[in-house]
Scaffold this motif. Structure first.
Motif, PDB file in Angstrom:
ATOM      1  N   THR A 217       1.281  10.138 -50.084  1.00 16.67           N
ATOM      2  CA  THR A 217       0.155   9.595 -49.306  1.00 16.67           C
ATOM      3  C   THR A 217      -1.084  10.480 -49.374  1.00 16.67           C
ATOM      4  N   GLY A 218      -0.869  11.774 -49.630  1.00 19.34           N
ATOM      5  CA  GLY A 218      -1.982  12.717 -49.620  1.00 19.34           C
ATOM      6  C   GLY A 218      -2.380  13.151 -48.229  1.00 19.34           C
ATOM      7  N   ARG A 219      -1.794  12.521 -47.203  1.00 21.46           N
ATOM      8  CA  ARG A 219      -2.164  12.840 -45.819  1.00 21.46           C
ATOM      9  C   ARG A 219      -1.368  14.021 -45.270  1.00 21.46           C
ATOM     10  N   ARG A 220      -1.923  14.664 -44.253  1.00 22.84           N
ATOM     11  CA  ARG A 220      -1.200  15.706 -43.539  1.00 22.84           C
ATOM     12  C   ARG A 220      -0.160  15.052 -42.631  1.00 22.84           C
ATOM     13  N   PRO A 221       0.904  15.791 -42.265  1.00 22.72           N
ATOM     14  CA  PRO A 221       1.943  15.194 -41.417  1.00 22.72           C
ATOM     15  C   PRO A 221       1.424  14.648 -40.097  1.00 22.72           C
ATOM     16  N   ILE A 222       0.421  15.296 -39.541  1.00 26.66           N
ATOM     17  CA  ILE A 222      -0.208  14.807 -38.309  1.00 26.66           C
ATOM     18  C   ILE A 222      -1.695  14.632 -38.576  1.00 26.66           C
ATOM     19  N   GLU A 223      -2.199  13.447 -38.317  1.00 26.80           N
ATOM     20  CA  GLU A 223      -3.618  13.122 -38.532  1.00 26.80           C
ATOM     21  C   GLU A 223      -4.228  12.716 -37.192  1.00 26.80           C
ATOM     22  N   PRO A 224      -4.607  13.692 -36.372  1.00 31.82           N
ATOM     23  CA  PRO A 224      -5.049  13.393 -34.999  1.00 31.82           C
ATOM     24  C   PRO A 224      -6.309  12.531 -34.905  1.00 31.82           C
ATOM     25  N   LYS A 225      -7.118  12.470 -35.951  1.00 29.76           N
ATOM     26  CA  LYS A 225      -8.370  11.705 -35.897  1.00 29.76           C
ATOM     27  C   LYS A 225      -8.183  10.234 -36.261  1.00 29.76           C
ATOM     28  N   ARG A 226      -6.995   9.872 -36.716  1.00 32.32           N
ATOM     29  CA  ARG A 226      -6.752   8.473 -37.072  1.00 32.32           C
ATOM     30  C   ARG A 226      -6.320   7.678 -35.846  1.00 32.32           C
ATOM     31  N   GLU A 227      -6.306   6.343 -35.980  1.00 31.25           N
ATOM     32  CA  GLU A 227      -5.860   5.530 -34.857  1.00 31.25           C
ATOM     33  C   GLU A 227      -4.391   5.828 -34.562  1.00 31.25           C
ATOM     34  N   MET A 228      -3.968   5.538 -33.346  1.00 27.15           N
ATOM     35  CA  MET A 228      -2.673   5.977 -32.841  1.00 27.15           C
ATOM     36  C   MET A 228      -1.507   5.641 -33.775  1.00 27.15           C
ATOM     37  N   LYS A 229      -1.482   4.443 -34.312  1.00 26.39           N
ATOM     38  CA  LYS A 229      -0.330   4.014 -35.121  1.00 26.39           C
ATOM     39  C   LYS A 229      -0.245   4.733 -36.463  1.00 26.39           C
ATOM     40  N   GLU A 230      -1.318   5.450 -36.846  1.00 23.55           N
ATOM     41  CA  GLU A 230      -1.312   6.165 -38.119  1.00 23.55           C
ATOM     42  C   GLU A 230      -1.295   7.681 -37.962  1.00 23.55           C
ATOM     43  N   ARG A 231      -1.216   8.172 -36.742  1.00 22.95           N
ATOM     44  CA  ARG A 231      -1.339   9.617 -36.540  1.00 22.95           C
ATOM     45  C   ARG A 231      -0.142  10.400 -37.063  1.00 22.95           C
ATOM     46  N   ILE A 232       1.056   9.853 -36.894  1.00 18.85           N
ATOM     47  CA  ILE A 232       2.249  10.508 -37.420  1.00 18.85           C
ATOM     48  C   ILE A 232       2.500   9.901 -38.797  1.00 18.85           C
ATOM     49  N   THR A 233       2.124  10.627 -39.826  1.00 18.58           N
ATOM     50  CA  THR A 233       2.093  10.068 -41.180  1.00 18.58           C
ATOM     51  C   THR A 233       3.445   9.519 -41.621  1.00 18.58           C
ATOM     52  N   ALA A 234       4.519  10.277 -41.411  1.00 19.87           N
ATOM     53  CA  ALA A 234       5.840   9.825 -41.874  1.00 19.87           C
ATOM     54  C   ALA A 234       6.257   8.535 -41.182  1.00 19.87           C
ATOM     55  N   LYS A 235       6.028   8.438 -39.884  1.00 13.09           N
ATOM     56  CA  LYS A 235       6.381   7.225 -39.140  1.00 13.09           C
ATOM     57  C   LYS A 235       5.596   6.036 -39.667  1.00 13.09           C
ATOM     58  N   TRP A 236       4.310   6.220 -39.864  1.00 12.87           N
ATOM     59  CA  TRP A 236       3.444   5.156 -40.378  1.00 12.87           C
ATOM     60  C   TRP A 236       3.859   4.728 -41.784  1.00 12.87           C
ATOM     61  N   ALA A 237       4.149   5.714 -42.647  1.00 13.76           N
ATOM     62  CA  ALA A 237       4.495   5.420 -44.034  1.00 13.76           C
ATOM     63  C   ALA A 237       5.825   4.677 -44.141  1.00 13.76           C
ATOM     64  N   ILE A 238       6.811   5.127 -43.383  1.00 14.77           N
ATOM     65  CA  ILE A 238       8.125   4.485 -43.433  1.00 14.77           C
ATOM     66  C   ILE A 238       8.044   3.046 -42.920  1.00 14.77           C
ATOM     67  N   LYS A 239       7.237   2.817 -41.901  1.00  8.58           N
ATOM     68  CA  LYS A 239       7.069   1.457 -41.360  1.00  8.58           C
ATOM     69  C   LYS A 239       6.451   0.541 -42.424  1.00  8.58           C
ATOM     70  N   LYS A 240       5.420   1.019 -43.089  1.00  7.38           N
ATOM     71  CA  LYS A 240       4.783   0.239 -44.145  1.00  7.38           C
ATOM     72  C   LYS A 240       5.772  -0.049 -45.282  1.00  7.38           C
ATOM     73  N   PHE A 241       6.561   0.951 -45.612  1.00  3.09           N
ATOM     74  CA  PHE A 241       7.538   0.817 -46.687  1.00  3.09           C
ATOM     75  C   PHE A 241       8.567  -0.268 -46.369  1.00  3.09           C
ATOM     76  N   THR A 242       9.113  -0.234 -45.166  1.00  2.00           N
ATOM     77  CA  THR A 242      10.150  -1.202 -44.794  1.00  2.00           C
ATOM     78  C   THR A 242       9.582  -2.611 -44.615  1.00  2.00           C
ATOM     79  N   GLU A 243       8.286  -2.714 -44.398  1.00  2.00           N
ATOM     80  CA  GLU A 243       7.629  -4.019 -44.296  1.00  2.00           C
ATOM     81  C   GLU A 243       7.245  -4.568 -45.669  1.00  2.00           C
TER      82      GLU A 243
END
Length: 446
Positions: free
Chosen positions: A340-366
């Motif tokens: 993803t190129g993102r840091r593990p925690i992206e505090p400036k992003r919207e809430m659902k994207e702040r925890i990169t791994a959680k966001w990425a895995i959700k997108k993957f399974t969808e």
């Protein structure tokens, strides 16, 4: 010259170190992973179920990231135009080995290792004086500073024999017991490991309120800097897969092929240094711990939680039980970071994207993995295939329960096959482009 079929590790009787081969060609030892790995279509339902349990534990284990100064750029002066580190012939000895079958040992146990220009002395055997350290760093000149971390400041230095080194100078906290423990931990760990993908340890010095560690200088910055394009280049996916494999090899060595298993506890992109050829070396052993003694029946080490926010194993965070699988979890976060190129925690992003791994895995399974690919990378079919496969492995590494995570050696096997598939698909893509171009030229000529 040693036969290329030689794969069994030998131990130098004087040092107790096991050395490793240089680059490793594709080996049948890894081909088992192809048949063992489920196809994306047949495993998608299991992936989706597993993802739900993974997602539920992410938020609890992430706290705001620690403040760390970024690495400063360093303008090389003429004094540092020293010859690069060279390697000489291999050395081997005999001795007792960890209880692993020869088939398990595979690539982690060669006998070729490079020496350094400090006249081939064993890693960690060099005894430094403060006078030598002052001379090497020009009295810790600010212009030689190349990094800053929790341990202290890192300077580039040049020893009298021409060896370019990194000199880690601890914070001056002579009464800081916590810092002293970390220093001693790093020294003990560095002194017993030697692997192509681990930063080489030259020696250390304790003098009054000074604590100094001298290690190999790795010239090309950190993985995190390259993901941020700090050096002006974009790290392509092929290079990122190489880095993932290098890190997997290094951590596998720590877990399986040292005299006693070692848990790094701080696997993260800023602790991975890149050489000029973009090969990875894992650094910073300040949090490293010896793993549980399996001979005594122990399954974990109970210890205070150490690590970096965003990479912490939630089970370790909850139970204080540390195992090698805690490194596997951190490695899973690193895999997501790589694609993803993102840091593990992206505090400036919207809430659902702040925890990169959680966001990425959700997108993957969808079924929307392509939307999380680092925008610096091209959306080729080869990149898309590797993205899906890497995320599938990351999902396994990020399992909430450590029993469900693969061992690091298995991660390396899977990554070898991902890279093999990637190269084959990339070649196919190139042939398709070439064929399309030729057809276009023929049509224009008609």
């Amino acid at each position: 010259m040693k036969s290329p079929n030689h794969v069994h590790g030998r131990r130098n009787p004087s040092s107790g170190l096991r050395s490793t081969p240089d680059r490793v060609p594709y080996s049948p030892a890894y081909s088992e992973a192809s048949s063992a790995r489920s196809s994306s279509s047949s495993s998608r339902s299991r992936v989706a179920v597993a993802a739900k349990s993974v997602a539920g534990v992410f938020v609890a284990c992430f706290t705001p990231p620690e403040d760390k100064s970024s690495t400063n750029s360093f303008a090389d002066s003429a004094e540092f135009k020293a010859p690069s580190v060279a390697s000489d012939g291999s050395r081997a000895g005999t001795g007792s080995e960890r209880r692993r079958s020869s088939s398990e040992r595979g690539i982690y146990s060669g006998s070729n290792h490079s020496t350094h220009s400090t006249h081939g002395r064993e890693p960690g055997s060099v005894k430094f004086t403060m006078e030598e350290i002052f001379k090497a760093t020009r009295n810790f000149s600010p212009s030689f500073k190349i990094g800053q971390g929790g341990f202290g400041t890192v300077f580039k230095g040049r020893l009298e024999d021409g060896t370019v080194v990194a000199v880690k100078r601890a914070k001056k906290s002579v009464y800081d017991k916590h810092l002293g423990v970390e220093f001693q931990s790093e020294i003990r760990t560095l002194a017993q490991v030697e692997h192509l993908n681990l930063v080489k340890f030259y020696g250390c010095l304790e003098h009054e309120d000074e604590r100094i560690v001298v290690v190999e200088y790795v010239p090309n910055g950190t993985l995190r800097e390259h993901l941020d394009s700090f050096h002006g280049n974009v790290l392509d996916l092929a290079a990122r897969l190489d880095v993932a494999i290098d890190v997997a090899h290094a951590v596998t060595y720590l877990h399986m092929y040292t005299d006693h298993p070692i848990i790094h506890r701080d696997i993260k992109s800023s602790n991975i240094l890149l050489t000029e050829n973009f090969r990875a070396k894992v650094a910073d052993f300040g949090f490293a711990r010896l793993a549980a003694d399996s001979d005594s029946g122990a399954t974990h080490v109970s210890t205070q939680v150490k690590g970096t926010a965003g990479y912490l194993d939630p089970e370790y965070l909850r139970t204080y039980q540390l195992t090698e699988k805690s490194d596997v979890y951190s490695f899973g976060v690193l895999l997501v970071e790589l694609v993803t190129g993102r840091r593990p925690i992206e505090p400036k992003r919207e809430m659902k994207e702040r925890i990169t791994a959680k966001w990425a895995i959700k997108k993957f399974t969808e079924g929307d993995a392509i939307s999380i690919l680092d925008p610096k990378l091209e959306c080729t079919s080869a990149n898309h295939l590797a993205l899906e496969q890497v995320l599938e492995l990351a999902l396994q590494c990020l399992a909430p329960r450590r029993q469900n995570r693969p061992i690091m050696r298995r991660c390396a096997e899977i990554l070898w096959n991902i890279r093999k598939d990637y190269r084959e698909q990339s070649s196919s893509d190139l042939r398709s482009v070439s064929s399309f171009t030729q057809r276009s030229i023929s049509l224009r000529e008609e």
